[in-house]
Design a protein around this motif. Structure first.
Motif, PDB file in Angstrom:
ATOM      1  N   ASP A  23     -25.695  23.018   6.965  1.00  0.00           N
ATOM      2  CA  ASP A  23     -24.821  21.848   6.821  1.00  0.00           C
ATOM      3  C   ASP A  23     -25.615  20.621   6.390  1.00  0.00           C
ATOM      4  OD1 ASP A  23     -22.647  23.411   7.511  1.00  0.00           O
ATOM      5  OD2 ASP A  23     -22.561  22.683   9.593  1.00  0.00           O
ATOM      6  N   TRP A  24     -26.786  20.421   6.987  1.00  0.00           N
ATOM      7  CA  TRP A  24     -27.649  19.302   6.595  1.00  0.00           C
ATOM      8  C   TRP A  24     -28.100  19.453   5.144  1.00  0.00           C
ATOM      9  CZ3 TRP A  24     -32.833  19.905   5.190  1.00  0.00           C
ATOM     10  CH2 TRP A  24     -33.496  18.716   4.894  1.00  0.00           C
ATOM     11  N   ALA A  25     -28.518  20.659   4.766  1.00  0.00           N
ATOM     12  CA  ALA A  25     -28.994  20.892   3.403  1.00  0.00           C
ATOM     13  C   ALA A  25     -27.876  20.718   2.382  1.00  0.00           C
ATOM     14  CB  ALA A  25     -29.615  22.286   3.291  1.00  0.00           C
ATOM     15  N   GLU A  26     -26.675  21.135   2.721  1.00  0.00           N
ATOM     16  CA  GLU A  26     -25.539  20.957   1.820  1.00  0.00           C
ATOM     17  C   GLU A  26     -25.302  19.477   1.538  1.00  0.00           C
ATOM     18  OE1 GLU A  26     -22.649  23.223   0.394  1.00  0.00           O
ATOM     19  OE2 GLU A  26     -24.695  23.942   0.140  1.00  0.00           O
ATOM     20  N   GLU A  27     -25.430  18.661   2.575  1.00  0.00           N
ATOM     21  CA  GLU A  27     -25.228  17.217   2.421  1.00  0.00           C
ATOM     22  C   GLU A  27     -26.394  16.564   1.689  1.00  0.00           C
ATOM     23  OE1 GLU A  27     -25.073  13.445   5.431  1.00  0.00           O
ATOM     24  OE2 GLU A  27     -23.878  15.205   5.989  1.00  0.00           O
ATOM     25  N   THR A  28     -27.600  16.990   1.990  1.00  0.00           N
ATOM     26  CA  THR A  28     -28.804  16.345   1.463  1.00  0.00           C
ATOM     27  C   THR A  28     -29.185  16.869   0.081  1.00  0.00           C
ATOM     28  OG1 THR A  28     -29.548  16.168   3.762  1.00  0.00           O
ATOM     29  CG2 THR A  28     -31.183  15.754   2.051  1.00  0.00           C
ATOM     30  N   PHE A  29     -29.016  18.156  -0.143  1.00  0.00           N
ATOM     31  CA  PHE A  29     -29.419  18.796  -1.407  1.00  0.00           C
ATOM     32  C   PHE A  29     -28.261  19.652  -1.959  1.00  0.00           C
ATOM     33  CE2 PHE A  29     -33.133  18.826   1.522  1.00  0.00           C
ATOM     34  CZ  PHE A  29     -33.867  17.817   0.916  1.00  0.00           C
ATOM     35  N   PRO A  30     -27.141  19.035  -2.300  1.00  0.00           N
ATOM     36  CA  PRO A  30     -25.970  19.827  -2.691  1.00  0.00           C
ATOM     37  C   PRO A  30     -26.156  20.634  -3.970  1.00  0.00           C
ATOM     38  CG  PRO A  30     -25.607  17.515  -3.170  1.00  0.00           C
ATOM     39  CD  PRO A  30     -26.890  17.601  -2.391  1.00  0.00           C
ATOM     40  N   ASN A  31     -27.114  20.286  -4.799  1.00  0.00           N
ATOM     41  CA  ASN A  31     -27.305  20.977  -6.081  1.00  0.00           C
ATOM     42  C   ASN A  31     -28.409  22.019  -6.050  1.00  0.00           C
ATOM     43  OD1 ASN A  31     -25.242  19.437  -7.318  1.00  0.00           O
ATOM     44  ND2 ASN A  31     -26.669  17.746  -7.544  1.00  0.00           N
ATOM     45  N   ARG A  32     -28.897  22.359  -4.860  1.00  0.00           N
ATOM     46  CA  ARG A  32     -29.958  23.360  -4.784  1.00  0.00           C
ATOM     47  C   ARG A  32     -29.414  24.702  -5.259  1.00  0.00           C
ATOM     48  NH1 ARG A  32     -27.389  23.068  -0.324  1.00  0.00           N
ATOM     49  NH2 ARG A  32     -27.389  24.593   1.342  1.00  0.00           N
ATOM     50  N   THR A  33     -30.309  25.485  -5.816  1.00  0.00           N
ATOM     51  CA  THR A  33     -29.950  26.812  -6.313  1.00  0.00           C
ATOM     52  C   THR A  33     -30.876  27.832  -5.663  1.00  0.00           C
ATOM     53  OG1 THR A  33     -31.527  26.704  -8.136  1.00  0.00           O
ATOM     54  CG2 THR A  33     -29.297  25.839  -8.555  1.00  0.00           C
ATOM     55  N   ASP A  34     -30.547  29.091  -5.821  1.00  0.00           N
ATOM     56  CA  ASP A  34     -31.454  30.116  -5.321  1.00  0.00           C
ATOM     57  C   ASP A  34     -32.829  29.941  -5.955  1.00  0.00           C
ATOM     58  OD1 ASP A  34     -29.363  31.131  -3.837  1.00  0.00           O
ATOM     59  OD2 ASP A  34     -29.233  33.025  -4.928  1.00  0.00           O
ATOM     60  N   ALA A  35     -32.864  29.712  -7.266  1.00  0.00           N
ATOM     61  CA  ALA A  35     -34.148  29.559  -7.963  1.00  0.00           C
ATOM     62  C   ALA A  35     -34.944  28.378  -7.420  1.00  0.00           C
ATOM     63  CB  ALA A  35     -33.921  29.396  -9.466  1.00  0.00           C
ATOM     64  N   SER A  36     -34.282  27.252  -7.183  1.00  0.00           N
ATOM     65  CA  SER A  36     -35.017  26.089  -6.654  1.00  0.00           C
ATOM     66  C   SER A  36     -35.496  26.352  -5.237  1.00  0.00           C
ATOM     67  CB  SER A  36     -34.157  24.827  -6.712  1.00  0.00           C
ATOM     68  OG  SER A  36     -33.077  24.865  -5.789  1.00  0.00           O
ATOM     69  N   MET A  37     -34.723  27.132  -4.504  1.00  0.00           N
ATOM     70  CA  MET A  37     -35.138  27.459  -3.137  1.00  0.00           C
ATOM     71  C   MET A  37     -36.332  28.408  -3.141  1.00  0.00           C
ATOM     72  SD  MET A  37     -31.450  27.678  -1.243  1.00  0.00           S
ATOM     73  CE  MET A  37     -32.087  27.641   0.435  1.00  0.00           C
ATOM     74  N   TYR A  38     -36.382  29.342  -4.098  1.00  0.00           N
ATOM     75  CA  TYR A  38     -37.544  30.228  -4.194  1.00  0.00           C
ATOM     76  C   TYR A  38     -38.803  29.431  -4.499  1.00  0.00           C
ATOM     77  CZ  TYR A  38     -33.934  33.870  -4.824  1.00  0.00           C
ATOM     78  OH  TYR A  38     -32.848  34.693  -4.691  1.00  0.00           O
ATOM     79  N   LEU A  39     -38.694  28.493  -5.410  1.00  0.00           N
ATOM     80  CA  LEU A  39     -39.855  27.657  -5.745  1.00  0.00           C
ATOM     81  C   LEU A  39     -40.296  26.841  -4.530  1.00  0.00           C
ATOM     82  CD1 LEU A  39     -38.820  26.464  -9.299  1.00  0.00           C
ATOM     83  CD2 LEU A  39     -40.636  28.097  -8.717  1.00  0.00           C
ATOM     84  N   LYS A  40     -39.338  26.300  -3.809  1.00  0.00           N
ATOM     85  CA  LYS A  40     -39.656  25.524  -2.610  1.00  0.00           C
ATOM     86  C   LYS A  40     -40.314  26.418  -1.559  1.00  0.00           C
ATOM     87  CE  LYS A  40     -39.592  21.816  -0.079  1.00  0.00           C
ATOM     88  NZ  LYS A  40     -40.740  20.931  -0.205  1.00  0.00           N
ATOM     89  N   LEU A  41     -39.840  27.651  -1.451  1.00  0.00           N
ATOM     90  CA  LEU A  41     -40.447  28.593  -0.514  1.00  0.00           C
ATOM     91  C   LEU A  41     -41.929  28.787  -0.804  1.00  0.00           C
ATOM     92  CD1 LEU A  41     -38.144  31.660   0.195  1.00  0.00           C
ATOM     93  CD2 LEU A  41     -39.669  30.544   1.813  1.00  0.00           C
ATOM     94  N   TYR A  42     -42.253  28.979  -2.081  1.00  0.00           N
ATOM     95  CA  TYR A  42     -43.661  29.123  -2.466  1.00  0.00           C
ATOM     96  C   TYR A  42     -44.481  27.913  -2.017  1.00  0.00           C
ATOM     97  CZ  TYR A  42     -42.907  33.201  -5.474  1.00  0.00           C
ATOM     98  OH  TYR A  42     -42.620  34.451  -5.955  1.00  0.00           O
ATOM     99  N   SER A  43     -43.958  26.723  -2.266  1.00  0.00           N
ATOM    100  CA  SER A  43     -44.718  25.522  -1.904  1.00  0.00           C
ATOM    101  C   SER A  43     -44.847  25.391  -0.387  1.00  0.00           C
ATOM    102  CB  SER A  43     -44.105  24.262  -2.518  1.00  0.00           C
ATOM    103  OG  SER A  43     -42.861  23.950  -1.929  1.00  0.00           O
ATOM    104  N   GLU A  44     -43.807  25.775   0.343  1.00  0.00           N
ATOM    105  CA  GLU A  44     -43.876  25.694   1.807  1.00  0.00           C
ATOM    106  C   GLU A  44     -44.863  26.701   2.384  1.00  0.00           C
ATOM    107  OE1 GLU A  44     -42.798  23.336   3.634  1.00  0.00           O
ATOM    108  OE2 GLU A  44     -41.442  22.394   2.213  1.00  0.00           O
ATOM    109  N   VAL A  45     -44.923  27.897   1.809  1.00  0.00           N
ATOM    110  CA  VAL A  45     -45.910  28.878   2.262  1.00  0.00           C
ATOM    111  C   VAL A  45     -47.316  28.328   2.049  1.00  0.00           C
ATOM    112  CG1 VAL A  45     -46.916  31.156   1.790  1.00  0.00           C
ATOM    113  CG2 VAL A  45     -44.432  30.904   2.000  1.00  0.00           C
ATOM    114  N   ALA A  46     -47.548  27.718   0.894  1.00  0.00           N
ATOM    115  CA  ALA A  46     -48.861  27.122   0.615  1.00  0.00           C
ATOM    116  C   ALA A  46     -49.194  26.038   1.642  1.00  0.00           C
ATOM    117  CB  ALA A  46     -48.889  26.542  -0.800  1.00  0.00           C
ATOM    118  N   GLU A  47     -48.205  25.229   2.017  1.00  0.00           N
ATOM    119  CA  GLU A  47     -48.450  24.175   3.006  1.00  0.00           C
ATOM    120  C   GLU A  47     -48.774  24.763   4.383  1.00  0.00           C
ATOM    121  OE1 GLU A  47     -45.389  21.167   2.984  1.00  0.00           O
ATOM    122  OE2 GLU A  47     -45.513  20.979   0.793  1.00  0.00           O
ATOM    123  N   VAL A  48     -48.132  25.859   4.739  1.00  0.00           N
ATOM    124  CA  VAL A  48     -48.449  26.518   6.012  1.00  0.00           C
ATOM    125  C   VAL A  48     -49.891  26.999   5.984  1.00  0.00           C
ATOM    126  CG1 VAL A  48     -47.988  28.558   7.443  1.00  0.00           C
ATOM    127  CG2 VAL A  48     -46.086  27.185   6.579  1.00  0.00           C
TER     128      VAL A  48
END
Length: 104
Positions: A23-48
């Protein structure tokens, strides 16, 4: 030293948490796509990795996975328990690079 935490997804209301994140993500990032989420996942793994597993970085990764699970209609407690049951019944090997892989 690693802390061992006994975890049952149903005990912490993981599905409710996933819905709150979605619900928070829908409000904050309504235009996110699966592809953008995959890219974000990669960056988050790197940060971990770079943070050596700081709790805030691990939380960011988990938040993204929770959001994604709701987008895909996954009921996490069921999916986790089902996959854990499968994994428990597999034979595992450690590869030369230190990663674990189930035997085929």
């Amino acid at each position: 030293m690693h802390k061992i935490i006994v975890w049952d997804p149903d005990d912490i209301g993981i599905q409710s948490l996933a819905r709150e994140v979605f619900d928070w993500a829908e409000e904050t990032f309504p235009n996110r796509t699966d592809a953008s989420m995959y890219l974000k996942l990669y960056s988050e793994v790197a940060e971990v990795i770079e943070s050596n597993g700081k709790d805030g970085e691990v939380a960011d990764l988990f938040i993204l996975l929770l959001d994604y699970s709701v987008r895909k209609g996954i009921h996490l407690p069921s999916a986790i328990k089902s996959k854990l049951s499968i994994n428990r019944n597999r034979e595992w090997e450690i590869r030369p690079d230190g990663t674990m892989k189930h035997k085929e």
